[in-house]
Structure formats: structure tokens, C-alpha cells
Write an enzyme that holds these catalytic residues in place. Structure first.
Site, PDB file in Angstrom:
ATOM      1  N   GLU A  33       0.949  -1.222   0.122  1.00 45.53           N
ATOM      2  CA  GLU A  33       0.040   0.070  -0.011  1.00 45.53           C
ATOM      3  C   GLU A  33       0.888   1.184   0.093  1.00 45.53           C
ATOM      4  O   GLU A  33       1.803   1.325   0.876  1.00 45.53           O
ATOM      5  CB  GLU A  33      -0.894   0.080   1.250  1.00 45.53           C
ATOM      6  CG  GLU A  33      -2.094  -0.702   1.209  1.00 45.53           C
ATOM      7  CD  GLU A  33      -2.591  -1.364   2.440  1.00 45.53           C
ATOM      8  OE1 GLU A  33      -1.669  -1.342   3.369  1.00 45.53           O
ATOM      9  OE2 GLU A  33      -3.191  -2.405   2.355  1.00 45.53           O
ATOM     10  N   TYR A  89       7.789   1.881  -7.470  1.00 50.79           N
ATOM     11  CA  TYR A  89       7.093   0.474  -7.581  1.00 50.79           C
ATOM     12  C   TYR A  89       6.579   0.156  -9.243  1.00 50.79           C
ATOM     13  O   TYR A  89       6.595  -1.073  -9.480  1.00 50.79           O
ATOM     14  CB  TYR A  89       5.873   0.573  -6.711  1.00 50.79           C
ATOM     15  CG  TYR A  89       6.207   0.638  -5.260  1.00 50.79           C
ATOM     16  CD1 TYR A  89       7.430  -0.044  -4.700  1.00 50.79           C
ATOM     17  CD2 TYR A  89       5.566   1.407  -4.323  1.00 50.79           C
ATOM     18  CE1 TYR A  89       7.688   0.200  -3.452  1.00 50.79           C
ATOM     19  CE2 TYR A  89       5.643   1.635  -3.113  1.00 50.79           C
ATOM     20  CZ  TYR A  89       6.788   1.065  -2.510  1.00 50.79           C
ATOM     21  OH  TYR A  89       7.256   1.132  -1.339  1.00 50.79           O
TER      22      TYR A  89
HETATM   23  C1  LIG Z   1      10.504   5.883  -2.160  1.00 48.39           C
HETATM   24  C2  LIG Z   1      12.147   5.907  -1.685  1.00 48.39           C
HETATM   25  C3  LIG Z   1      12.247   4.352  -0.801  1.00 48.39           C
HETATM   26  C4  LIG Z   1      13.019   5.638  -3.046  1.00 48.39           C
HETATM   27  O1  LIG Z   1      14.317   5.282  -2.702  1.00 48.39           O
HETATM   28  P1  LIG Z   1      15.345   5.662  -3.672  1.00 48.39           P
HETATM   29  O2  LIG Z   1      16.494   4.959  -2.901  1.00 48.39           O
HETATM   30  O3  LIG Z   1      15.683   7.306  -3.593  1.00 48.39           O
HETATM   31  O4  LIG Z   1      15.125   5.137  -4.944  1.00 48.39           O
HETATM   32  P2  LIG Z   1      16.008   4.698  -6.255  1.00 48.39           P
HETATM   33  O5  LIG Z   1      17.278   5.526  -6.236  1.00 48.39           O
HETATM   34  O6  LIG Z   1      16.380   3.147  -6.176  1.00 48.39           O
HETATM   35  O7  LIG Z   1      15.184   5.005  -7.380  1.00 48.39           O
HETATM   36  C5  LIG Z   1      14.566   3.959  -8.274  1.00 48.39           C
HETATM   37  C6  LIG Z   1      13.812   4.446  -9.301  1.00 48.39           C
HETATM   38  O8  LIG Z   1      12.644   4.836  -8.368  1.00 48.39           O
HETATM   39  C7  LIG Z   1      11.817   6.254  -8.977  1.00 48.39           C
HETATM   40  N1  LIG Z   1      12.293   7.358  -8.372  1.00 48.39           N
HETATM   41  C8  LIG Z   1      12.728   7.239  -7.079  1.00 48.39           C
HETATM   42  N2  LIG Z   1      12.763   8.627  -6.439  1.00 48.39           N
HETATM   43  C9  LIG Z   1      11.987   9.481  -7.187  1.00 48.39           C
HETATM   44  C10 LIG Z   1      11.784  10.652  -7.400  1.00 48.39           C
HETATM   45  N3  LIG Z   1      11.994  11.572  -6.172  1.00 48.39           N
HETATM   46  N4  LIG Z   1      10.829  11.288  -8.386  1.00 48.39           N
HETATM   47  C11 LIG Z   1      10.725  10.219  -9.454  1.00 48.39           C
HETATM   48  N5  LIG Z   1      11.006   9.115  -9.608  1.00 48.39           N
HETATM   49  C12 LIG Z   1      11.821   8.604  -8.435  1.00 48.39           C
HETATM   50  C13 LIG Z   1      13.038   6.408 -10.214  1.00 48.39           C
HETATM   51  O9  LIG Z   1      12.354   5.716 -11.598  1.00 48.39           O
HETATM   52  C14 LIG Z   1      14.296   5.928 -10.043  1.00 48.39           C
HETATM   53  O10 LIG Z   1      15.065   5.514 -11.131  1.00 48.39           O
HETATM   54  P3  LIG Z   1      16.109   6.412 -11.639  1.00 48.39           P
HETATM   55  O11 LIG Z   1      16.835   7.238 -10.612  1.00 48.39           O
HETATM   56  O12 LIG Z   1      16.967   5.630 -12.739  1.00 48.39           O
HETATM   57  O13 LIG Z   1      15.317   7.531 -12.503  1.00 48.39           O
HETATM   58  C15 LIG Z   1      12.602   7.096  -1.108  1.00 48.39           C
HETATM   59  O14 LIG Z   1      12.189   8.178  -1.675  1.00 48.39           O
HETATM   60  C16 LIG Z   1      12.233   7.247   0.438  1.00 48.39           C
HETATM   61  O15 LIG Z   1      12.769   6.668   1.469  1.00 48.39           O
HETATM   62  N6  LIG Z   1      10.896   7.994   0.638  1.00 48.39           N
HETATM   63  C17 LIG Z   1      10.470   8.163   1.850  1.00 48.39           C
HETATM   64  C18 LIG Z   1       9.867   6.793   2.510  1.00 48.39           C
HETATM   65  C19 LIG Z   1       8.769   6.265   1.480  1.00 48.39           C
HETATM   66  O16 LIG Z   1       8.005   6.919   0.972  1.00 48.39           O
HETATM   67  N7  LIG Z   1       8.615   4.983   1.595  1.00 48.39           N
HETATM   68  C20 LIG Z   1       7.692   4.274   0.666  1.00 48.39           C
HETATM   69  C21 LIG Z   1       6.583   3.939   1.581  1.00 48.39           C
HETATM   70  S1  LIG Z   1       5.283   2.878   0.573  1.00 48.39           S
END
Ligand SMILES: CC(C)(COP(=O)(O)OP(=O)(O)OC[C@H]1O[C@@H](n2cnc3c(N)ncnc32)[C@H](O)[C@@H]1OP(=O)(O)O)[C@@H](O)C(=O)NCCC(=O)NCCS
Length: 164
Positions: A119, A131
Site C-alpha cells: 500500500e 514500484y
Molecule cells: C521511495 C524511496 C524509498 C525511493 O528510494 P531511492 O533510493 O531514492 O530510490 P532509487 O534511487 O532506487 O530509485 C529507483 C527509481 O525509482 C524512481 N524514483 C525514485 N525517487 C524518485 C523521485 N523523487 N521522483 C521520481 N522518480 C523517483 C525512479 O524511477 C528511479 O530510477 P532512476 O533514478 O533511474 O530514475 C525514498 O524516496 C524514500 O525513502 N521515501 C520516503 C519513504 C517512503 O515513501 N517509503 C515508501 C512507502 S510505501
């Protein structure tokens, strides 16, 4: 004087399974992002439960440095769910979220699980993008499921990734 240009190296990360000893750090990371953070005790008791498992990310070459991200999941009766996922703000967009989710997917393939659910807040564009990129598709929605920092209700998307 010879000036040596500073060339920043891209940081590299490895993932490893979580243990109960990580609970304190998981709670700190969770607090950075979630309106209702889970306590160290909550993480500790989750990690004690058999169906729960997870992975943490560490920066390669920084021995003893704290975890910079983690994912927690649960598998029961062939179906799994992501309980939570977080990456420290200063380490985002470096592929850690993807590495952590890939580790969960590998574990679930090995366990011959059928599907992985999660979710996600409908306003959380970074997580939804991650995702979708990993092959999840929306299979439902739950109105008024979360509260934002101002206590306003927001909806959740229910997403599913087939594993077979
Ligand atoms: C969501 C989260 C876990 C992503 O972690 P991350 O390590 O920054 O993600 P990644 O670097 O592995 O990104 C992989 C892909 O996801 C997408 N993505 C990640 N962050 C993004 C952003 N800010 N905007 C758009 N796309 C994004 C992109 O497709 C990215 O690939 P790319 O960098 O080659 O374009 C991080 O933003 C986070 O911790 N957010 C707060 C907590 C949260 O929301 N958790 C999920 C709850 S369900």
C-alpha cells in the site's frame, strides 16, 4: 603548488539481511519520513516474528557506518507484503530503494511466493514511480487510509507484483 581536482566518486551500496539489533536504527530512519513512526520496540518485535524479513543498505567502504535504508516485508501462505521501506534523505536517487526491493523479490522467488502486495500513499510520487518501475500495478485503492503531516486524510493505492 599543484592543485589536485576533487573528483567525487559515486557512492556504492550493499544490502544485507536485517537483524533485531538493527531495530534502533530502523526506528530513526522511519522517523525521518513517516507521520507516525514505529518505535524501536515495534521493529524489534516485528523482526522476531517468523514471517517477517528484511534487508538493510550500507555504504561500501564505510565499516561500522549506520544503515542508510531498509525494507521490511512479510510472507504468509504464498503471498507477501511490503510493510515499510525507507532510504535516508541524503542517500536518495542512488539506487538503494531499488536494490532493497530487488533483494526482497529474490528472496520471494526463492521461497516460490505467488505475489507481492503493498500500500502506498497516493500522493507519494517517488515511491509510486519506483514500484511501477519494478513491475507493480495498481489493483485497488483505499480512500482516507493515511493522514498527512497536517492530519488531512489521503488515500492509498494497493499495488501488486506477480512473482510467477
Ligand atoms: C521511495 C524511496 C524509498 C525511493 O528510494 P531511492 O533510493 O531514492 O530510490 P532509487 O534511487 O532506487 O530509485 C529507483 C527509481 O525509482 C524512481 N524514483 C525514485 N525517487 C524518485 C523521485 N523523487 N521522483 C521520481 N522518480 C523517483 C525512479 O524511477 C528511479 O530510477 P532512476 O533514478 O533511474 O530514475 C525514498 O524516496 C524514500 O525513502 N521515501 C520516503 C519513504 C517512503 O515513501 N517509503 C515508501 C512507502 S510505501
Amino acid at each position: 603548488m599543484i592543485r589536485i581536482p576533487f573528483i567525487s566518486q559515486p557512492r556504492e551500496y550493499a544490502v544485507r539481511p536485517l537483524t533485531q539489533e538493527d531495530s534502533g536504527r530502523l526506528s530513526e530512519l522511519h522517523e525521518e519520513d513517516f507521520v507516525r513512526p514505529w518505535s524501536e520496540e515495534e521493529f524489534s518485535s516485528l523482526l522476531l516474528q517468523d514471517p517477517a524479513f528484511g534487508f538493510g543498505a550500507v555504504e561500501i567502504g564505510r565499516r561500522g557506518a549506520p544503515l542508510v535504508g531498509f525494507v521490511l516485508a512479510r510472507l504468509a501462505a504464498g503471498e507477501a507484503e511490503i510493510l515499510t521501506l525507507a532510504v535516508a534523505r541524503s542517500h536518495r536517487r542512488a539506487g538503494i530503494g531499488r536494490q532493497l526491493m530487488d533483494a526482497v523479490l529474490r528472496e520471494l522467488h526463492a521461497a516460490r511466493a505467488e505475489a507481492l502486495f503493498l500500500e502506498v500513499d497516493e500522493t507519494n510520487a517517488p515511491a509510486i514511480a519506483l514500484y511501477r518501475r519494478l513491475g507493480f500495478r495498481q489493483v485497488g485503492n483505499r480512500p482516507d487510509y493515511y493522514r498527512d503531516a497536517l492530519n488531512r486524510p489521503t488515500g492509498a493505492l494497493v499495488m501488486r507484483r506477480d512473482l510467477r
